[in-house]
Write a protein that holds these residues in place. Structure first.
Motif, mmCIF file in Angstrom:
data_model
loop_
_atom_site.group_PDB
_atom_site.id
_atom_site.type_symbol
_atom_site.label_atom_id
_atom_site.label_comp_id
_atom_site.label_asym_id
_atom_site.label_seq_id
_atom_site.Cartn_x
_atom_site.Cartn_y
_atom_site.Cartn_z
ATOM 1 N N UNK A 1 44.412 34.712 29.696
ATOM 2 C CA UNK A 1 43.221 35.543 29.466
ATOM 3 C C UNK A 1 42.945 36.462 30.643
ATOM 4 N N UNK A 2 42.974 35.902 31.854
ATOM 5 C CA UNK A 2 42.696 36.725 33.029
ATOM 6 C C UNK A 2 43.845 37.669 33.352
ATOM 7 N N UNK A 3 45.055 37.293 33.003
ATOM 8 C CA UNK A 3 46.180 38.217 33.177
ATOM 9 C C UNK A 3 45.986 39.458 32.311
ATOM 10 N N UNK A 4 45.548 39.266 31.084
ATOM 11 C CA UNK A 4 45.279 40.406 30.199
ATOM 12 C C UNK A 4 44.185 41.277 30.783
ATOM 13 N N UNK A 5 43.121 40.658 31.272
ATOM 14 C CA UNK A 5 42.014 41.429 31.860
ATOM 15 C C UNK A 5 42.501 42.267 33.030
ATOM 16 N N UNK A 6 43.261 41.648 33.929
ATOM 17 C CA UNK A 6 43.716 42.374 35.116
ATOM 18 C C UNK A 6 44.809 43.384 34.794
ATOM 19 N N UNK A 7 45.574 43.151 33.734
ATOM 20 C CA UNK A 7 46.546 44.154 33.309
ATOM 21 C C UNK A 7 45.855 45.400 32.774
ATOM 22 N N UNK A 8 44.685 45.228 32.185
ATOM 23 C CA UNK A 8 43.957 46.350 31.586
ATOM 24 C C UNK A 8 42.985 47.011 32.563
ATOM 25 N N UNK A 9 42.592 46.295 33.610
ATOM 26 C CA UNK A 9 41.567 46.801 34.530
ATOM 27 C C UNK A 9 42.199 47.741 35.555
ATOM 28 N N UNK A 10 41.768 48.999 35.633
ATOM 29 C CA UNK A 10 42.370 49.948 36.583
ATOM 30 C C UNK A 10 42.065 49.563 38.032
ATOM 31 N N UNK A 11 43.050 49.765 38.891
ATOM 32 C CA UNK A 11 42.929 49.372 40.293
ATOM 33 C C UNK A 11 42.585 50.557 41.192
ATOM 34 N N UNK A 12 43.226 51.685 40.959
ATOM 35 C CA UNK A 12 43.102 52.831 41.852
ATOM 36 C C UNK A 12 42.230 53.906 41.212
ATOM 37 N N UNK A 13 41.005 54.043 41.699
ATOM 38 C CA UNK A 13 40.053 54.987 41.112
ATOM 39 C C UNK A 13 40.521 56.427 41.276
ATOM 40 N N UNK A 14 41.183 56.748 42.405
ATOM 41 C CA UNK A 14 41.647 58.111 42.636
ATOM 42 C C UNK A 14 42.711 58.490 41.612
ATOM 43 N N UNK A 15 43.692 57.609 41.417
ATOM 44 C CA UNK A 15 44.726 57.868 40.415
ATOM 45 C C UNK A 15 44.134 57.923 39.018
#
Length: 341
Positions: free
Chosen positions: A89-103
């Motif tokens: 469940x958390x892997x899916x969340x982190x796969x979908x959650x963007x990390x780099x706001x600039x990109x």
């Protein structure tokens, strides 16, 4: 409070989750976005926090021992399936959650995510033992360790547990932090999988099974000696090009964490405060969710160009307290069973 809770062990959990937040927010040293500065205090804080995950492993082994001994396969299933569920469940969340706001702002959501997914796909075996974001490695590593113990119990070969675990640990260190010296290779990053988790979980398991005890003086000797060895190793490895702050586990980490756990066992009433115990019971939830807060804070710090010293104070505080608040909200949600054990 559940009857098998020990106040001092819950204190250990709370200290460990705070230490993990220090590791991931990297206060007073270079952050994941390249801002901040390296200071001696920052490097010290980063490495003095490395007891955290080993302590979680030892605690897990200690509390799982009775049920695992009584019914190895049945309890392996009961223990591991919820962990596997929340890992997915958390892997899916982190796969979908963007990390780099600039990109994200310049290239769009899909491009930002595709670059991250491509990095994971480039090492699929390692990604399998890690998950959607780097910190989730703890869950499959814990499952691996418990599975090894269950298998040895089932085959009545548990006498080999510490030997097998020690071999995995030595290889993990040799092919991990010591890799520039040994030039050993491993199919996955040795922090992941069974290499380190097995020994720490096995230690907790054997302490409970054998009713092992240690005096306070002995515990403190293990703590002090382990810390000295750990820091000497970290410093020595800088001569081989290893950054002082990259070490998850060194040989000294083992002795230091064992001593800390035994000291906590010797003082079961330490931390016997309701607020502390209430916070500690959410340690796994904080572990799972805190990187969402860290990612957001790192991006905010970069956007507003926050002073690095100020960011080094605010970011860990936000990571802990906002994560704690988010866990309280998740526990009230109808889907909480998918995200928390």
């Amino acid at each position: 409070m559940h009857q098998n809770k020990i106040s001092s062990i819950e204190l250990g959990r709370l200290l460990a989750i705070i230490a993990i937040i220090f590791i991931h927010t990297r206060p007073f040293i270079t952050t994941i976005f390249g801002s901040g500065e390296d200071t001696s205090f920052g490097l010290f804080l980063n490495q003095i926090s490395r007891f955290a995950v080993p302590l979680f492993f030892i605690i897990s082994g200690y509390f799982i021992a009775p049920k695992l001994i009584a019914s190895p396969l049945a309890h392996l299933k009961i223990y591991s399936l919820p962990l596997l569920k929340i890992w997915v469940s958390w892997s899916v969340i982190y796969l979908l959650f963007p990390i780099n706001a600039l990109a994200l702002s310049q290239k769009g959501y899909l491009a930002e995510r595709l670059s991250y997914w491509d990095r994971l796909a480039a090492s699929p075996l390692n990604s399998l033992f890690e998950g959607g974001l780097v910190h989730l490695w703890f869950l499959p590593a814990l499952i691996c360790a418990v599975a090894i113990i269950a298998l040895l119990l089932l085959t009545k070969q548990v006498r080999w547990l510490l030997t097998i675990a020690a071999v995995l640990f030595i290889y993990g260190v040799a092919a991990g932090s010591y890799q520039p010296m040994t030039e050993l290779s491993a199919p996955i990053f040795t922090r992941n999988g069974p290499f380190f988790s097995t020994l720490f979980v096995a230690i907790g398991f054997e302490i409970r099974r054998r009713e092992f005890t240690m005096t306070n003086i002995g515990a403190w000797l293990f703590i002090v000696t382990g810390i000295v060895i750990h820091f000497c190793e970290a410093y020595y490895l800088t001569y081989f090009g290893q950054s002082f702050s990259v070490h998850d586990f060194l040989f000294g980490t083992l002795f230091w964490t064992l001593g800390l756990f035994m000291l906590l066992l010797n003082h079961p009433n330490w931390g016997n405060y309701r607020w502390l115990q209430n916070a500690a019971q959410h340690s796994l939830g904080i572990y799972l969710v805190h990187m969402l807060v860290v990612i957001v804070m790192m991006n905010i710090n970069g956007i507003i160009q926050m002073n690095s010293s100020l960011a080094s104070i605010i970011t860990p505080l936000a990571a802990f307290f906002v994560s704690l608040a988010l866990i309280q909200l998740i526990r009230k949600a109808p889907f909480q069973h998918l995200l928390l054990r």
